[in-house]
Design a protein around this motif. Structure first.
Motif, PDB file in Angstrom:
ATOM      1  N   LEU A  44      -4.811  11.386  -1.146  1.00  0.00           N
ATOM      2  CA  LEU A  44      -5.434  10.682  -0.268  1.00  0.00           C
ATOM      3  C   LEU A  44      -4.260   9.781   0.565  1.00  0.00           C
ATOM      4  O   LEU A  44      -4.530   9.523   1.819  1.00  0.00           O
ATOM      5  CB  LEU A  44      -6.439   9.882  -0.532  1.00  0.00           C
ATOM      6  N   GLY A  45      -3.356   9.312  -0.186  1.00  0.00           N
ATOM      7  CA  GLY A  45      -2.269   8.486   0.454  1.00  0.00           C
ATOM      8  C   GLY A  45      -1.361   9.212   1.357  1.00  0.00           C
ATOM      9  O   GLY A  45      -0.416   8.518   1.950  1.00  0.00           O
ATOM     10  N   ARG A  63       1.528   4.326  -3.267  1.00  0.00           N
ATOM     11  CA  ARG A  63       1.605   5.895  -3.302  1.00  0.00           C
ATOM     12  C   ARG A  63       2.605   6.542  -4.291  1.00  0.00           C
ATOM     13  O   ARG A  63       1.921   7.684  -4.676  1.00  0.00           O
ATOM     14  CB  ARG A  63       2.190   6.384  -1.731  1.00  0.00           C
ATOM     15  N   PRO A  67      -4.059  12.360   6.638  1.00  0.00           N
ATOM     16  CA  PRO A  67      -4.661  11.319   7.306  1.00  0.00           C
ATOM     17  C   PRO A  67      -6.106  10.894   6.887  1.00  0.00           C
ATOM     18  O   PRO A  67      -6.698  11.677   6.219  1.00  0.00           O
ATOM     19  CB  PRO A  67      -4.851  12.262   8.730  1.00  0.00           C
ATOM     20  N   GLN A  68      -6.173   9.735   7.247  1.00  0.00           N
ATOM     21  CA  GLN A  68      -7.575   9.033   6.728  1.00  0.00           C
ATOM     22  C   GLN A  68      -8.821   9.934   6.827  1.00  0.00           C
ATOM     23  O   GLN A  68      -9.868  10.138   6.139  1.00  0.00           O
ATOM     24  CB  GLN A  68      -7.810   7.403   7.321  1.00  0.00           C
ATOM     25  N   TRP A  69      -8.847  10.367   8.131  1.00  0.00           N
ATOM     26  CA  TRP A  69     -10.198  11.373   8.520  1.00  0.00           C
ATOM     27  C   TRP A  69     -10.228  12.580   7.614  1.00  0.00           C
ATOM     28  O   TRP A  69     -11.533  12.959   7.172  1.00  0.00           O
ATOM     29  CB  TRP A  69     -10.130  11.571   9.837  1.00  0.00           C
ATOM     30  N   ARG A  70      -9.144  13.159   7.172  1.00  0.00           N
ATOM     31  CA  ARG A  70      -9.149  14.355   6.316  1.00  0.00           C
ATOM     32  C   ARG A  70      -9.789  13.841   4.976  1.00  0.00           C
ATOM     33  O   ARG A  70     -10.728  14.362   4.204  1.00  0.00           O
ATOM     34  CB  ARG A  70      -7.825  14.933   6.238  1.00  0.00           C
ATOM     35  N   GLY A  71      -9.234  12.790   4.326  1.00  0.00           N
ATOM     36  CA  GLY A  71      -9.756  12.472   3.240  1.00  0.00           C
ATOM     37  C   GLY A  71     -10.963  11.666   3.116  1.00  0.00           C
ATOM     38  O   GLY A  71     -11.858  12.217   2.077  1.00  0.00           O
ATOM     39  N   THR A  72     -11.609  11.080   4.301  1.00  0.00           N
ATOM     40  CA  THR A  72     -12.924  10.774   4.292  1.00  0.00           C
ATOM     41  C   THR A  72     -13.811  11.955   4.411  1.00  0.00           C
ATOM     42  O   THR A  72     -14.857  12.016   3.668  1.00  0.00           O
ATOM     43  CB  THR A  72     -13.222   9.994   5.432  1.00  0.00           C
ATOM     44  N   LYS A 109       0.906  -1.347   0.048  1.00  0.00           N
ATOM     45  CA  LYS A 109      -0.122  -0.232   0.162  1.00  0.00           C
ATOM     46  C   LYS A 109       0.884   1.443  -0.033  1.00  0.00           C
ATOM     47  O   LYS A 109       0.413   2.135  -0.702  1.00  0.00           O
ATOM     48  CB  LYS A 109      -1.142  -0.054   1.261  1.00  0.00           C
ATOM     49  N   THR A 110       1.976   1.268   0.944  1.00  0.00           N
ATOM     50  CA  THR A 110       2.867   2.380   0.838  1.00  0.00           C
ATOM     51  C   THR A 110       3.448   2.505  -0.471  1.00  0.00           C
ATOM     52  O   THR A 110       3.672   3.907  -0.923  1.00  0.00           O
ATOM     53  CB  THR A 110       3.941   2.345   1.863  1.00  0.00           C
TER      54      THR A 110
END
Length: 279
Positions: free
Chosen positions: A110-111, A84, A114-119, A80-81
């Protein structure tokens, strides 16, 4: 150093070999075409390199830079890394039609956030500015706040390239990005890929169905036949006669009607397979 390295990669579907011990490397900063008739394994290979599909259990190795994407049918723990740094351009654009073009391009960050910002779709001013710069880079900045569905096919594909730029991709894998485009749009997309390859030093491996674009934009071509590498060398070697020798009647689908005939072009390169081993 190679940005992409594939060693003895194999993949079977229902007992049929889609990839048969494929080995190749693409050096950093190269722009390389991947050609082949329908069913030759181009898309399958692109998806394996991107880590979207796993090879057979004894299916070989894929490396991006110095890091292993997959080995013997297993994705690495940090696949996953690694992704990116790999931008993938698909034939069908993969944009969300109801969203603005700039929002689609911002998906590229998105990669890196932080996940919360992307969501929540919370992007900084700097990230939005980077998306606008990328859209300007591919020549469609004026479409930034339009719905993606209003763009032409060629514009949508250039938006996908802008997304890869925002992603800060070091490698772009383009899977038949111009297959569904008219000739004028196809030319703009290929010129965009060639420009970012030249100016940004981004490594590009582009799968193409018709060889004329390989001749025009890619100094080097790798040709697949029946899931194996059949040719690896200069694109100038891909004359109509040579393609007919390589693919037989299937070569007709690879040659545009207006493709220039070059009967004396060099055949330097690496030829693989029993038919051409003694050519």
């Amino acid at each position: 150093m190679a940005d992409v390295r594939v060693e003895e990669l194999s993949k079977s579907f229902s007992g049929q070999k889609a990839l048969n011990a494929v080995s190749l490397s693409v050096e950093a900063g190269e722009m390389v075409a991947l050609i082949g008739a329908s069913g030759s394994g181009k898309s399958t290979l692109i998806r394996h390199i991107a880590g979207l599909v796993r090879g057979d259990a004894r299916g070989g190795l894929v490396r991006i830079g110095e890091r292993t994407m997959q080995h013997n049918g297993r994705l690495s723990a940090d696949a996953k890394t690694i992704r990116r740094g790999v931008g993938v351009i698909f034939q069908q654009f993969n944009l969300v039609n109801r969203l603005a073009v700039i929002t689609n391009v911002l998906v590229g960050v998105l990669g890196h956030v932080p996940q919360w910002r992307g969501t929540l779709g919370l992007f900084t001013r700097a990230e939005k500015q980077a998306a606008l710069v990328a859209l300007d880079r591919v020549g469609i900045a004026h479409t930034a706040h339009r719905r993606a569905s209003t763009l032409s096919g060629g514009q949508q594909q250039r938006a996908a390239i802008a997304r890869a730029l925002v992603q800060k991709a070091k490698v772009i894998l383009a899977d038949e990005p111009i297959a569904s485009l008219d000739p004028a749009s196809a030319k703009k997309v290929m010129e965009t890929l060639a420009t970012i390859n030249r100016d940004e030093g981004i490594t590009v491996l582009v799968s193409l169905h018709q060889v004329e674009y390989a001749r025009r934009y890619c100094p080097r071509t790798i040709a697949l036949r029946d899931g194996a590498v059949a040719f690896d060398g200069p694109s100038t070697a891909l004359t109509s006669d040579f393609l007919k020798e390589l693919y037989g009647e299937a070569s007709e689908e690879l040659v545009l009607p207006d493709a220039p005939f070059q009967p004396h072009a060099s055949r330097e390169g690496i030829l693989h397979g029993p038919k051409l081993a003694t050519a």
